[in-house]
Design a protein around this motif. Sequence first.
Motif, PDB file in Angstrom:
ATOM      1  N   LYS A 253       0.822  -1.215   0.000  1.00  0.00           N
ATOM      2  CA  LYS A 253       0.000   0.000   0.000  1.00  0.00           C
ATOM      3  C   LYS A 253       0.858   1.268   0.000  1.00  0.00           C
ATOM      4  O   LYS A 253       0.621   2.214   0.745  1.00  0.00           O
ATOM      5  N   HIS A 254       1.907   1.239  -0.834  1.00  0.00           N
ATOM      6  CA  HIS A 254       2.811   2.360  -1.076  1.00  0.00           C
ATOM      7  C   HIS A 254       3.585   2.787   0.170  1.00  0.00           C
ATOM      8  O   HIS A 254       3.994   3.947   0.297  1.00  0.00           O
ATOM      9  N   SER A 255       3.804   1.838   1.084  1.00  0.00           N
ATOM     10  CA  SER A 255       4.666   2.099   2.238  1.00  0.00           C
ATOM     11  C   SER A 255       6.115   1.871   1.820  1.00  0.00           C
ATOM     12  O   SER A 255       6.545   0.738   1.618  1.00  0.00           O
ATOM     13  N   GLU A 264      15.353  -5.211   0.090  1.00  0.00           N
ATOM     14  CA  GLU A 264      16.693  -5.197   0.699  1.00  0.00           C
ATOM     15  C   GLU A 264      17.627  -4.224  -0.006  1.00  0.00           C
ATOM     16  O   GLU A 264      18.761  -4.554  -0.387  1.00  0.00           O
ATOM     17  N   ILE A 265      17.129  -2.997  -0.206  1.00  0.00           N
ATOM     18  CA  ILE A 265      17.942  -1.931  -0.773  1.00  0.00           C
ATOM     19  C   ILE A 265      17.759  -0.675   0.068  1.00  0.00           C
ATOM     20  O   ILE A 265      16.718  -0.509   0.715  1.00  0.00           O
ATOM     21  N   PRO A 266      18.754   0.227   0.081  1.00  0.00           N
ATOM     22  CA  PRO A 266      18.610   1.473   0.836  1.00  0.00           C
ATOM     23  C   PRO A 266      17.478   2.330   0.266  1.00  0.00           C
ATOM     24  O   PRO A 266      17.170   2.258  -0.929  1.00  0.00           O
ATOM     25  N   ARG A 267      16.884   3.140   1.116  1.00  0.00           N
ATOM     26  CA  ARG A 267      15.794   4.014   0.672  1.00  0.00           C
ATOM     27  C   ARG A 267      16.274   4.960  -0.424  1.00  0.00           C
ATOM     28  O   ARG A 267      15.549   5.238  -1.385  1.00  0.00           O
ATOM     29  N   ARG A 268      17.504   5.458  -0.289  1.00  0.00           N
ATOM     30  CA  ARG A 268      18.045   6.366  -1.301  1.00  0.00           C
ATOM     31  C   ARG A 268      18.152   5.672  -2.658  1.00  0.00           C
ATOM     32  O   ARG A 268      17.826   6.259  -3.699  1.00  0.00           O
ATOM     33  N   THR A 269      18.580   4.406  -2.663  1.00  0.00           N
ATOM     34  CA  THR A 269      18.680   3.650  -3.910  1.00  0.00           C
ATOM     35  C   THR A 269      17.305   3.440  -4.530  1.00  0.00           C
ATOM     36  O   THR A 269      17.128   3.584  -5.746  1.00  0.00           O
ATOM     37  N   LEU A 270      16.325   3.111  -3.697  1.00  0.00           N
ATOM     38  CA  LEU A 270      14.962   2.929  -4.204  1.00  0.00           C
ATOM     39  C   LEU A 270      14.454   4.207  -4.854  1.00  0.00           C
ATOM     40  O   LEU A 270      13.860   4.178  -5.942  1.00  0.00           O
ATOM     41  N   GLU A 283       8.302  10.978  -6.601  1.00  0.00           N
ATOM     42  CA  GLU A 283       8.183  12.307  -6.005  1.00  0.00           C
ATOM     43  C   GLU A 283       7.801  12.223  -4.537  1.00  0.00           C
ATOM     44  O   GLU A 283       8.066  13.129  -3.758  1.00  0.00           O
ATOM     45  N   GLU A 284       7.118  11.114  -4.151  1.00  0.00           N
ATOM     46  CA  GLU A 284       6.690  10.965  -2.773  1.00  0.00           C
ATOM     47  C   GLU A 284       7.758  10.301  -1.916  1.00  0.00           C
ATOM     48  O   GLU A 284       7.657  10.281  -0.691  1.00  0.00           O
ATOM     49  N   ALA A 285       8.775   9.736  -2.539  1.00  0.00           N
ATOM     50  CA  ALA A 285       9.812   9.030  -1.799  1.00  0.00           C
ATOM     51  C   ALA A 285      10.851  10.023  -1.288  1.00  0.00           C
ATOM     52  O   ALA A 285      11.972  10.092  -1.778  1.00  0.00           O
ATOM     53  N   VAL A 286      10.515  10.781  -0.313  1.00  0.00           N
ATOM     54  CA  VAL A 286      11.395  11.806   0.230  1.00  0.00           C
ATOM     55  C   VAL A 286      12.539  11.144   0.978  1.00  0.00           C
ATOM     56  O   VAL A 286      12.338  10.264   1.814  1.00  0.00           O
ATOM     57  N   ILE A 287      13.742  11.564   0.689  1.00  0.00           N
ATOM     58  CA  ILE A 287      14.917  10.974   1.325  1.00  0.00           C
ATOM     59  C   ILE A 287      15.062  11.542   2.732  1.00  0.00           C
ATOM     60  O   ILE A 287      15.101  12.752   2.931  1.00  0.00           O
ATOM     61  N   LEU A 288      15.088  10.647   3.711  1.00  0.00           N
ATOM     62  CA  LEU A 288      15.215  11.075   5.098  1.00  0.00           C
ATOM     63  C   LEU A 288      16.689  11.166   5.486  1.00  0.00           C
ATOM     64  O   LEU A 288      17.514  10.458   4.988  1.00  0.00           O
TER      65      LEU A 288
END
Length: 288
Positions: A253-255, A264-270, A283-288
């Motif tokens: 659900k887009h989490s 099993e990849i970093p959020r930045r890579t995704l 656009e919604e995948a804001v890098i924390l």
Amino acid sequence: MNTANLSMDLLLCGETGTGKDTLAKRIHDLSGRTGSFIGMNCAAIPESLAESQLFGVVNGAYTGVSRSREGYIEAACGGTLYLDEIDSMPLSLQAKLLRILETRGIERLGSTDFIPVDLRVIASAQRPLDELVEQGLFRRDLFFRLNVLTIQMPALRKRREQILPLFDQFTQQVAADFGCPVAELDNRLVQLLLSHSWPGNIRELKSAAKRFVLGFPLLGGDAPADRDLETGLKTQLRVIERMLIEDALKRHKHSLEAVVQELEIPRRTLYHRMKELGMNDAEEAVIL
């Protein structure tokens, strides 16, 4: 299908070829209604004839009518009336359809006798009805009356993981109909199937399956037969990568947190892969 047993009207929305007609018939078959499934294509019948076709006429209603006959609505009594491409229905007819949906009865042309009808209405639309309402092309009150339960039919390009299984199913059906074997798909054709945009959706895929079984070009035109193998492999890998990410997003659900854990990849890579693949969710995948 839970909605099949509900005695309520339905609205099916989706592009051409997404399977709205098939779904409407399937819902009727599962509904337990004993009457007929009556379909009317609102775009195919001239406006001058649409009213008589829908409501029926009595003898002498106008010149040329020598006998009374029922319309689509009466014919669907006890069953399901399927109004295909209702987004093409003239505004004048929309007002009369609204009254029928509210009163569950009709008056044939040339008569004031009220005929009650027991039917379920399933309507389909290719264009977004809410946008047509804002443009003044579709009645707002009819839209709200139909919009009790809406089923959105996704385009084939948005569910690419189903392309190969559906293609295999269709080729087997065609092969059985024509009594001929099915050739094996090579990597180039797999790539072509996965990368094509499929503007005609499932209907176009069925046609492609038939051409393939009969030995004609897959897409009916110029196929990229001499494309460089390395370029083809890269394109195919990009399509598969996008399918994996889209499937994970859909299931979670887009989490994004759940997706990065599964893949099993970093959020930045995704984020960068989604952006590289042209995915709207990037656009919604804001890098924390």
